[in-house]
Design a protein around this motif. Structure first.
Motif, PDB file in Angstrom:
ATOM      1  N   UNK A 170      -3.069  -5.605   4.348  1.00  0.00           N
ATOM      2  CA  UNK A 170      -2.460  -5.647   5.684  1.00  0.00           C
ATOM      3  C   UNK A 170      -1.997  -4.256   6.112  1.00  0.00           C
ATOM      4  N   UNK A 171      -1.371  -3.522   5.194  1.00  0.00           N
ATOM      5  CA  UNK A 171      -0.881  -2.181   5.522  1.00  0.00           C
ATOM      6  C   UNK A 171      -2.031  -1.254   5.903  1.00  0.00           C
ATOM      7  N   UNK A 172      -3.137  -1.331   5.155  1.00  0.00           N
ATOM      8  CA  UNK A 172      -4.306  -0.501   5.464  1.00  0.00           C
ATOM      9  C   UNK A 172      -4.880  -0.857   6.832  1.00  0.00           C
ATOM     10  N   UNK A 173      -4.954  -2.167   7.130  1.00  0.00           N
ATOM     11  CA  UNK A 173      -5.495  -2.592   8.429  1.00  0.00           C
ATOM     12  C   UNK A 173      -4.575  -2.163   9.566  1.00  0.00           C
ATOM     13  N   UNK A 174      -3.265  -2.202   9.338  1.00  0.00           N
ATOM     14  CA  UNK A 174      -2.319  -1.731  10.348  1.00  0.00           C
ATOM     15  C   UNK A 174      -2.577  -0.265  10.686  1.00  0.00           C
ATOM     16  N   UNK A 175      -2.839   0.541   9.662  1.00  0.00           N
ATOM     17  CA  UNK A 175      -3.106   1.966   9.888  1.00  0.00           C
ATOM     18  C   UNK A 175      -4.390   2.147  10.695  1.00  0.00           C
ATOM     19  N   UNK A 176      -5.424   1.396  10.349  1.00  0.00           N
ATOM     20  CA  UNK A 176      -6.701   1.491  11.072  1.00  0.00           C
ATOM     21  C   UNK A 176      -6.518   1.074  12.531  1.00  0.00           C
TER      22      UNK A 176
ATOM     23  N   UNK B  79       8.593  -1.473   9.210  1.00  0.00           N
ATOM     24  CA  UNK B  79       8.766  -2.580   8.266  1.00  0.00           C
ATOM     25  C   UNK B  79       8.893  -3.921   8.976  1.00  0.00           C
ATOM     26  N   UNK B  80       9.501  -3.925  10.141  1.00  0.00           N
ATOM     27  CA  UNK B  80       9.606  -5.176  10.887  1.00  0.00           C
ATOM     28  C   UNK B  80       8.236  -5.630  11.398  1.00  0.00           C
ATOM     29  N   UNK B  81       7.374  -4.697  11.735  1.00  0.00           N
ATOM     30  CA  UNK B  81       5.999  -5.041  12.102  1.00  0.00           C
ATOM     31  C   UNK B  81       5.255  -5.634  10.905  1.00  0.00           C
ATOM     32  N   UNK B  82       5.452  -5.029   9.728  1.00  0.00           N
ATOM     33  CA  UNK B  82       4.842  -5.533   8.495  1.00  0.00           C
ATOM     34  C   UNK B  82       5.381  -6.927   8.187  1.00  0.00           C
ATOM     35  N   UNK B  83       6.693  -7.105   8.327  1.00  0.00           N
ATOM     36  CA  UNK B  83       7.333  -8.389   8.035  1.00  0.00           C
ATOM     37  C   UNK B  83       6.766  -9.499   8.922  1.00  0.00           C
ATOM     38  N   UNK B  84       6.488  -9.172  10.171  1.00  0.00           N
ATOM     39  CA  UNK B  84       5.946 -10.168  11.089  1.00  0.00           C
ATOM     40  C   UNK B  84       4.609 -10.713  10.604  1.00  0.00           C
TER      41      UNK B  84
ATOM     42  N   UNK C 221       4.810   0.828  -2.454  1.00  0.00           N
ATOM     43  CA  UNK C 221       3.366   0.944  -2.607  1.00  0.00           C
ATOM     44  C   UNK C 221       2.656   0.579  -1.303  1.00  0.00           C
ATOM     45  N   UNK C 222       3.084  -0.529  -0.677  1.00  0.00           N
ATOM     46  CA  UNK C 222       2.447  -0.971   0.556  1.00  0.00           C
ATOM     47  C   UNK C 222       2.710   0.004   1.698  1.00  0.00           C
ATOM     48  N   UNK C 223       3.925   0.510   1.796  1.00  0.00           N
ATOM     49  CA  UNK C 223       4.215   1.524   2.812  1.00  0.00           C
ATOM     50  C   UNK C 223       3.379   2.776   2.573  1.00  0.00           C
ATOM     51  N   UNK C 224       3.184   3.121   1.303  1.00  0.00           N
ATOM     52  CA  UNK C 224       2.383   4.289   0.962  1.00  0.00           C
ATOM     53  C   UNK C 224       0.915   4.119   1.317  1.00  0.00           C
ATOM     54  N   UNK C 225       0.399   2.895   1.220  1.00  0.00           N
ATOM     55  CA  UNK C 225      -0.987   2.637   1.611  1.00  0.00           C
ATOM     56  C   UNK C 225      -1.176   2.974   3.092  1.00  0.00           C
ATOM     57  N   UNK C 226      -0.269   2.497   3.942  1.00  0.00           N
ATOM     58  CA  UNK C 226      -0.364   2.808   5.376  1.00  0.00           C
ATOM     59  C   UNK C 226      -0.328   4.315   5.596  1.00  0.00           C
ATOM     60  N   UNK C 227       0.635   4.977   4.974  1.00  0.00           N
ATOM     61  CA  UNK C 227       0.807   6.424   5.150  1.00  0.00           C
ATOM     62  C   UNK C 227      -0.452   7.178   4.771  1.00  0.00           C
ATOM     63  N   UNK C 228      -1.034   6.840   3.631  1.00  0.00           N
ATOM     64  CA  UNK C 228      -2.200   7.584   3.151  1.00  0.00           C
ATOM     65  C   UNK C 228      -3.438   7.300   3.984  1.00  0.00           C
ATOM     66  N   UNK C 229      -3.641   6.051   4.405  1.00  0.00           N
ATOM     67  CA  UNK C 229      -4.805   5.721   5.222  1.00  0.00           C
ATOM     68  C   UNK C 229      -4.714   6.426   6.578  1.00  0.00           C
ATOM     69  N   UNK C 230      -3.526   6.412   7.186  1.00  0.00           N
ATOM     70  CA  UNK C 230      -3.345   7.108   8.457  1.00  0.00           C
ATOM     71  C   UNK C 230      -3.556   8.617   8.289  1.00  0.00           C
ATOM     72  N   UNK C 231      -3.020   9.189   7.224  1.00  0.00           N
ATOM     73  CA  UNK C 231      -3.188  10.621   6.969  1.00  0.00           C
ATOM     74  C   UNK C 231      -4.658  10.953   6.716  1.00  0.00           C
TER      75      UNK C 231
END
Length: 401
Positions: free
Chosen positions: A51-57, A290-295, A304-314
């Motif tokens: 989910x975190x990776x897809x959010x970044x995409x 985080x509230x977007x992720x929680x939804x 780890x999940x927050x880091x996935x978003x950060x790295x994919x976006x970067x």
């Protein structure tokens, strides 16, 4: 003549567009989340990492350099051989450009070998062994969230300074557990403490009773839990049942995630001091994401999940800036720009593949001090990245001597 120049200009634009698209392999940027979907780390990684990776995409816009961004995922079941098979198929047959996540350390190190052999990019978030960017470093593998040395500096150093100067380790018998014990032991000794001994147990063992009894018999002030989920949760629960705390001993979790605290409950976990790369309730920026992720997930994100978003976006920003998905050109762009987002503060990607950033030392709140759901941590201090992670390991061949 006008028609001639119009046709010529059109042809030129088509050629330029083709050249731009040719910089992206197979006309698609493909990212694979290789994770634990149903095992012991599934709550801290697993579906949440996807989910975190897809959010970044989605936040990036779904395309880069005029090409679509595609996400795939798979469950490696915490088995290195399965992970290696998936990684080879993804890199060789499916033309995956980037693999992310990859718990646990033994699995991460195995996939790192495949990334190096195939010259494709890997970014790990839940592989913690410092050997990943040390003696096993490769230009094709990055470590984004933490390593064992950083956790040891934060937790072991703080607990030792507070008087917990004798330790006994309860260590999960795999690469990450042993690296965590090694790095924490060095910090303890440097700060005037003493390690009385250790005992190793199988990863995800159903019964830790005999190991807990050995730790209790050591009479060490601190029982260091050199493991991640589910062993850390089981050890803390058993510690309470065996009277560890009533007997005057304390437990220190060297890797404790917010999902672990949620599973334990504040009554069992209160007072634990731990180091983390991310806390959802740190500031407005962390809360908003985080509230977007929680939804989507109905739980707050782990580091780890927050880091996935950060790295994919970067990564996607670096692909855009480099004009290509060539892994070495992308990592060169990543190193050029400081990484500052809701996850990373004062972040910088080093030559050895480690993303150095500030960490947070926190203490788990008492139940009566928690004001709302997932209000679990009191922030004690921020630890500068250079202090937490330390200098590059000269064993890494990428480090200039």
């Amino acid at each position: 003549m006008q028609r001639f120049w119009l046709v010529a200009l059109t042809g030129l634009l088509v050629a330029v567009g083709s050249i731009a698209k040719a910089q992206v392999s197979d006309d698609v940027v493909k990212i694979g989340v290789l994770t634990d979907m149903s095992g012991p780390s599934a709550n801290a990684d697993g579906p949440g990492s996807v989910v975190a990776a897809q959010m970044a995409i989605d936040d990036f816009g779904g395309t880069v350099l005029g090409n679509p961004i595609q996400l795939i995922s798979a469950d490696h079941q915490i088995k290195p051989d399965i992970a290696v098979g998936i990684a080879r198929q993804w890199y060789d047959r499916d033309q995956v450009d980037l693999i992310v996540d990859v718990p646990v350390s033994a699995v991460g190190l195995a996939v790192q070998n495949v990334a190096n052999e195939t010259k494709k990019l890997l970014i790990v978030h839940s592989t913690g062994t410092a050997d990943f960017h040390g003696k096993f470093c490769t230009p094709y593998a990055l470590q984004w969230v933490f390593d064992t040395h950083a956790l040891a500096v934060g937790t072991a150093q703080e607990v030792t300074k507070r008087g917990g100067d004798t330790w006994f380790f309860l260590t999960a018998d795999y690469a990450f557990g042993h690296a965590l014990e090694r790095d924490a032991s060095a910090v303890i000794v440097q700060n005037g403490g003493k390690v009385l001994g250790s005992v190793s147990h199988p990863f995800a063992t159903p019964d830790l009773s005999s190991f807990i009894l050995q730790a209790q018999a050591s009479k060490a002030k601190i029982i260091g839990i050199a493991s991640g989920p589910p062993d850390n949760i089981n050890a803390i629960k058993l510690g309470g049942e065996f009277g560890i705390f009533q007997g005057g001993q304390q437990m220190a979790g060297l890797l404790v995630l917010i999902s672990d605290i949620h599973a334990l409950g504040l009554k069992a976990a209160q007072g634990l001091v731990l180091t983390t790369s991310f806390y959802w309730d740190m500031d407005e920026e962390t809360r908003a994401w985080s509230k977007r992720f929680f939804a989507k997930m109905k739980r707050m994100p782990s580091m780890w999940q927050a880091g996935v978003y950060s790295s994919v976006m970067s990564y996607l920003n670096a692909v855009k800036a480099a004009g290509t998905d060539d892994p070495l050109k992308v990592t060169a762009k990543l190193r050029e720009t400081p990484i500052n987002d809701f996850f990373s503060r004062n972040g910088k990607l080093r030559a050895d593949g480690l993303m150095v950033h500030d960490l947070i030392l926190v203490q788990v709140k008492k139940p009566e001090d928690s004001k709302y759901p997932w209000d679990y941590y009191q922030i004690l201090t921020h630890i500068p990245g250079e202090q937490a992670f330390g200098p590059p390991n000269p064993a890494c061949s990428l480090v200039k001597q």
